[in-house]
Structure formats: C-alpha cells, structure tokens
Scaffold this motif. Sequence first.
Motif, PDB file in Angstrom:
ATOM      1  N   LEU A 121       0.840  -1.187   0.000  1.00  0.00           N
ATOM      2  CA  LEU A 121       0.000   0.000   0.000  1.00  0.00           C
ATOM      3  C   LEU A 121       0.880   1.243   0.000  1.00  0.00           C
ATOM      4  O   LEU A 121       1.634   1.485   0.946  1.00  0.00           O
ATOM      5  CB  LEU A 121      -0.915   0.017   1.232  1.00  0.00           C
ATOM      6  CG  LEU A 121      -1.770   1.278   1.420  1.00  0.00           C
ATOM      7  CD1 LEU A 121      -2.828   1.375   0.331  1.00  0.00           C
ATOM      8  CD2 LEU A 121      -2.405   1.299   2.805  1.00  0.00           C
ATOM      9  N   LEU A 122       0.799   2.044  -1.077  1.00  0.00           N
ATOM     10  CA  LEU A 122       1.510   3.313  -1.107  1.00  0.00           C
ATOM     11  C   LEU A 122       0.760   4.327  -0.247  1.00  0.00           C
ATOM     12  O   LEU A 122      -0.448   4.214  -0.040  1.00  0.00           O
ATOM     13  CB  LEU A 122       1.622   3.833  -2.538  1.00  0.00           C
ATOM     14  CG  LEU A 122       2.307   2.914  -3.565  1.00  0.00           C
ATOM     15  CD1 LEU A 122       2.506   3.661  -4.880  1.00  0.00           C
ATOM     16  CD2 LEU A 122       3.641   2.392  -3.035  1.00  0.00           C
ATOM     17  N   ASN A 123       1.482   5.305   0.248  1.00  0.00           N
ATOM     18  CA  ASN A 123       0.846   6.346   1.059  1.00  0.00           C
ATOM     19  C   ASN A 123      -0.156   7.103   0.197  1.00  0.00           C
ATOM     20  O   ASN A 123       0.221   7.727  -0.795  1.00  0.00           O
ATOM     21  CB  ASN A 123       1.908   7.315   1.588  1.00  0.00           C
ATOM     22  CG  ASN A 123       1.336   8.314   2.582  1.00  0.00           C
ATOM     23  OD1 ASN A 123       0.120   8.452   2.721  1.00  0.00           O
ATOM     24  ND2 ASN A 123       2.207   9.027   3.271  1.00  0.00           N
ATOM     25  N   ALA A 128      -1.242  12.440  -4.485  1.00  0.00           N
ATOM     26  CA  ALA A 128      -1.569  13.825  -4.873  1.00  0.00           C
ATOM     27  C   ALA A 128      -2.805  13.871  -5.772  1.00  0.00           C
ATOM     28  O   ALA A 128      -2.805  14.495  -6.833  1.00  0.00           O
ATOM     29  CB  ALA A 128      -0.383  14.487  -5.564  1.00  0.00           C
ATOM     30  N   VAL A 129      -3.881  13.208  -5.345  1.00  0.00           N
ATOM     31  CA  VAL A 129      -5.141  13.241  -6.092  1.00  0.00           C
ATOM     32  C   VAL A 129      -5.746  14.638  -5.959  1.00  0.00           C
ATOM     33  O   VAL A 129      -5.937  15.129  -4.850  1.00  0.00           O
ATOM     34  CB  VAL A 129      -6.122  12.175  -5.564  1.00  0.00           C
ATOM     35  CG1 VAL A 129      -7.446  12.247  -6.322  1.00  0.00           C
ATOM     36  CG2 VAL A 129      -5.512  10.785  -5.690  1.00  0.00           C
ATOM     37  N   SER A 130      -6.025  15.270  -7.078  1.00  0.00           N
ATOM     38  CA  SER A 130      -6.574  16.622  -7.035  1.00  0.00           C
ATOM     39  C   SER A 130      -7.979  16.609  -6.430  1.00  0.00           C
ATOM     40  O   SER A 130      -8.657  15.574  -6.402  1.00  0.00           O
ATOM     41  CB  SER A 130      -6.628  17.226  -8.442  1.00  0.00           C
ATOM     42  OG  SER A 130      -7.605  16.570  -9.227  1.00  0.00           O
ATOM     43  N   ASN A 157      -9.171  17.257   4.106  1.00  0.00           N
ATOM     44  CA  ASN A 157      -7.860  16.666   3.822  1.00  0.00           C
ATOM     45  C   ASN A 157      -7.900  15.628   2.703  1.00  0.00           C
ATOM     46  O   ASN A 157      -6.894  14.955   2.438  1.00  0.00           O
ATOM     47  CB  ASN A 157      -7.273  16.036   5.087  1.00  0.00           C
ATOM     48  CG  ASN A 157      -8.127  14.892   5.635  1.00  0.00           C
ATOM     49  OD1 ASN A 157      -9.194  14.587   5.094  1.00  0.00           O
ATOM     50  ND2 ASN A 157      -7.675  14.276   6.698  1.00  0.00           N
ATOM     51  N   GLY A 158      -9.044  15.486   2.032  1.00  0.00           N
ATOM     52  CA  GLY A 158      -9.150  14.543   0.926  1.00  0.00           C
ATOM     53  C   GLY A 158      -9.601  13.155   1.314  1.00  0.00           C
ATOM     54  O   GLY A 158      -9.894  12.327   0.445  1.00  0.00           O
ATOM     55  N   GLN A 219      -0.485  11.503 -17.309  1.00  0.00           N
ATOM     56  CA  GLN A 219       0.450  12.344 -16.557  1.00  0.00           C
ATOM     57  C   GLN A 219       1.518  11.515 -15.838  1.00  0.00           C
ATOM     58  O   GLN A 219       2.284  12.045 -15.036  1.00  0.00           O
ATOM     59  CB  GLN A 219      -0.329  13.181 -15.536  1.00  0.00           C
ATOM     60  CG  GLN A 219      -1.337  14.129 -16.167  1.00  0.00           C
ATOM     61  CD  GLN A 219      -2.296  14.735 -15.151  1.00  0.00           C
ATOM     62  OE1 GLN A 219      -2.192  14.496 -13.950  1.00  0.00           O
ATOM     63  NE2 GLN A 219      -3.245  15.517 -15.636  1.00  0.00           N
ATOM     64  N   ARG A 220       1.530  10.211 -16.129  1.00  0.00           N
ATOM     65  CA  ARG A 220       2.498   9.277 -15.553  1.00  0.00           C
ATOM     66  C   ARG A 220       2.417   9.258 -14.021  1.00  0.00           C
ATOM     67  O   ARG A 220       3.433   9.205 -13.321  1.00  0.00           O
ATOM     68  CB  ARG A 220       3.919   9.612 -16.008  1.00  0.00           C
ATOM     69  CG  ARG A 220       4.104   9.468 -17.517  1.00  0.00           C
ATOM     70  CD  ARG A 220       5.540   9.604 -17.932  1.00  0.00           C
ATOM     71  NE  ARG A 220       5.689   9.371 -19.376  1.00  0.00           N
ATOM     72  CZ  ARG A 220       6.857   9.398 -20.013  1.00  0.00           C
ATOM     73  NH1 ARG A 220       7.974   9.645 -19.346  1.00  0.00           N
ATOM     74  NH2 ARG A 220       6.908   9.189 -21.322  1.00  0.00           N
ATOM     75  N   GLN A 221       1.200   9.264 -13.537  1.00  0.00           N
ATOM     76  CA  GLN A 221       0.948   9.161 -12.107  1.00  0.00           C
ATOM     77  C   GLN A 221       0.362   7.785 -11.805  1.00  0.00           C
ATOM     78  O   GLN A 221      -0.342   7.202 -12.637  1.00  0.00           O
ATOM     79  CB  GLN A 221      -0.028  10.245 -11.645  1.00  0.00           C
ATOM     80  CG  GLN A 221       0.501  11.660 -11.773  1.00  0.00           C
ATOM     81  CD  GLN A 221      -0.534  12.688 -11.365  1.00  0.00           C
ATOM     82  OE1 GLN A 221      -1.703  12.574 -11.723  1.00  0.00           O
ATOM     83  NE2 GLN A 221      -0.115  13.696 -10.619  1.00  0.00           N
ATOM     84  N   PRO A 222       0.622   7.240 -10.628  1.00  0.00           N
ATOM     85  CA  PRO A 222       0.065   5.928 -10.276  1.00  0.00           C
ATOM     86  C   PRO A 222      -1.464   5.954 -10.302  1.00  0.00           C
ATOM     87  O   PRO A 222      -2.087   6.945  -9.903  1.00  0.00           O
ATOM     88  CB  PRO A 222       0.582   5.686  -8.853  1.00  0.00           C
ATOM     89  CG  PRO A 222       1.748   6.598  -8.715  1.00  0.00           C
ATOM     90  CD  PRO A 222       1.470   7.791  -9.564  1.00  0.00           C
ATOM     91  N   ALA A 223      -2.042   4.880 -10.761  1.00  0.00           N
ATOM     92  CA  ALA A 223      -3.499   4.794 -10.812  1.00  0.00           C
ATOM     93  C   ALA A 223      -4.087   4.662  -9.408  1.00  0.00           C
ATOM     94  O   ALA A 223      -3.455   4.123  -8.492  1.00  0.00           O
ATOM     95  CB  ALA A 223      -3.916   3.584 -11.646  1.00  0.00           C
ATOM     96  N   VAL A 224      -5.294   5.167  -9.242  1.00  0.00           N
ATOM     97  CA  VAL A 224      -6.064   4.892  -8.034  1.00  0.00           C
ATOM     98  C   VAL A 224      -6.778   3.566  -8.292  1.00  0.00           C
ATOM     99  O   VAL A 224      -7.750   3.508  -9.039  1.00  0.00           O
ATOM    100  CB  VAL A 224      -7.088   6.015  -7.754  1.00  0.00           C
ATOM    101  CG1 VAL A 224      -7.939   5.655  -6.534  1.00  0.00           C
ATOM    102  CG2 VAL A 224      -6.381   7.347  -7.540  1.00  0.00           C
ATOM    103  N   ASN A 225      -6.252   2.503  -7.712  1.00  0.00           N
ATOM    104  CA  ASN A 225      -6.784   1.175  -8.029  1.00  0.00           C
ATOM    105  C   ASN A 225      -7.451   0.486  -6.838  1.00  0.00           C
ATOM    106  O   ASN A 225      -7.793  -0.699  -6.906  1.00  0.00           O
ATOM    107  CB  ASN A 225      -5.686   0.277  -8.609  1.00  0.00           C
ATOM    108  CG  ASN A 225      -4.533   0.040  -7.646  1.00  0.00           C
ATOM    109  OD1 ASN A 225      -4.586   0.452  -6.487  1.00  0.00           O
ATOM    110  ND2 ASN A 225      -3.486  -0.627  -8.115  1.00  0.00           N
TER     111      ASN A 225
END
Length: 337
Positions: A121-123, A128-130, A157-158, A219-225
Amino acid sequence: MLSSSHIVPFAAINGMQDFLQATKTTLALPALQSWLTSQTLAPSHWLRLPEDSFSAPHELALLNTAWPSTAFNGSQDSHTQAPPSLAAWVAAQHGHTLQAGQGWALMAPAHLHITTDAITLLNPAALAVSSTHNQQLRDAVLSLWAEDGLEIHLLPNGIWLAKADWLHGLALPSLDKAINRDVRAWMPNFRQTQTLQRLQTEAQMLLYNHAVNDEREAQRQPAVNALWVWGTGTTPASPATQAGAPANTIVVHDALRIAALQGDYYAWYSAWQVLDQELDKILRHASQQGQAVQLILCGDQQAVTLEFHKPSLWRRLAQTATHWRRKDPLLALLQQL
C-alpha cells in the motif's frame, strides 16, 4: 478544571536507535528532557499492543481519551474485537451528531503496488489526487454503493468519511499501520467484512476503467486502483454528550507523521526538535494556569501517558543519586515505544 490531552504519533519509530548510533547523533529534545529529568512530568499509564494489532497506538490512545468509559486495551484482540470508531470521532469533530450503534468508516483513494512477492500500500497522500479528481471518484463510488445504504462525505484533507449501518463493529487495520507494508498481513476476517469486500471488488472494477485514471496515466501518475477503509469500530454517543465526562480538549500533533511514514530519519528528527519547543510552551502554560494536562507519546506498538507530578523532597534527593538520573529519561521512554 480545564484539561487537555496532547497526543504525539510516531514519537518513536522503527530504526530510530540504529539511526542515532550510525550517525552518532544525540537525541536533543531539551524541553521534554528537562520536564522528565526534574520529575515534574512522569509516566502515569502505558498502552501496550501486540505487534499484529490492527490498531495504531496513537489512534487507540485518542479513542480511549475521548471515550474513557469504553477504553480498549492491548489485551483485546483487535482482529475480532473492534475498538471505538476513529471515524465516528472524526465525524463528531466535523459536526455530525453520533448515535450509539451507527457505523462509520474512513476511506482513502489508494494505490496497491502488486508484485509476485507482495501487495504494498503506497501512502495515499503521496498520490496527490486533485480535489476535482477526488470528487469525481467519490461520486462514482457513491453511485455504485448507494443501494447498500452508504453515505460518503468529503473531508478537507481529501479523506472520505463514510456512514452505513453495516460498518458498525467491523475490525479493520489502521491506514498508518499498513502504509508501505505488505497488506496481505493485514487482511481482515472475511466473514465479518463480506459486504465490504464485495463492494471493494466492485469499486476496483469501476476504478480500472474510470476517466480519472486515464488522465493520471497520461500524466504518468500511479493509478487509483483501490480504496483503503479503516477507522471502523463501535460507536458510543458523541464524546461531548457523555454524562459526567469532564471538559477535555484533545490535540493530535501530527508533525512527525510524514517523515516517519517515509522513513526519513533526518526530517523526523528535525520535526521533533521543533515540536519539542511547541510542547514546552503548552506544558508551561498549563503548569502556570494550574490546568491538568496529559502528554501521550506513541510509537509503533506502545504509548505512554505523561502527567504533572510533584515528587517529594526525599524522592528528588534519592533520584539524584541513581543511574536513571544520569541517563536521558526521554530516550529511555522512547526506546520502549
């Protein structure tokens, strides 16, 4: 009497001692060291959790402070017995009225990095999800889960705050325990969470084809999976409405969290030095005003509560001659966390 509880997550972190020895660094936190050396501040309570506990010590310390009548201790199995709900406490802080038996949870859009050896699990904060994408993902998931009676509120805080009857009593692993770790070790009991796991599977399928991930890929960002769900448990009445409960302000000092989760020992140490001075001001003000105060230092498995203490003259004289007096009492405490 006015009182306050100040909770410091990640006051000690794994590898701390190795870092101090390798860099020949002295843990210089003079304010807290002075409070402990003078015995004006002393340990009054320890919270000890097993290594595989679903609960993080700082979260459980907060909940036990907010709801002392339902205190959860380390001897209880957090895999099967749920503590008071952290999400319910968060809901109360954002103006929601709690009722006993309600189900609350915290949710975070997340990325699970899957390899042949681990599912990590990445932090979620690092994704940085907008705010726009976060809203779009929340709306899509809410539409998918509406028939299951789920409400989802966006927090500043998202993080998502979810409410549904079937969330009540679930035991789920803390986000702070799982970040950057193989989550296969933190899988909850399937029989207890069957509804949630079905919905998460549906959400993963929805996320795989969602336009937000198309944009992130471009944008070469990790997917929200995935969605990480935690903070569930039992919901007592609102903390502020408990009969006979004293007025108590709870403050969580999160200054060490980011560096600790990143394993950045230099940044963690620098943040600790700044926090040391902030806590000194708080303690001095409380002492001058005659206010009760608790300082709760939390590590990976344990937490210690420190409170004002007035040792006798005989004890102060005796303590001066002991080995404890010659050692750093703060480091001795942190090494036990």
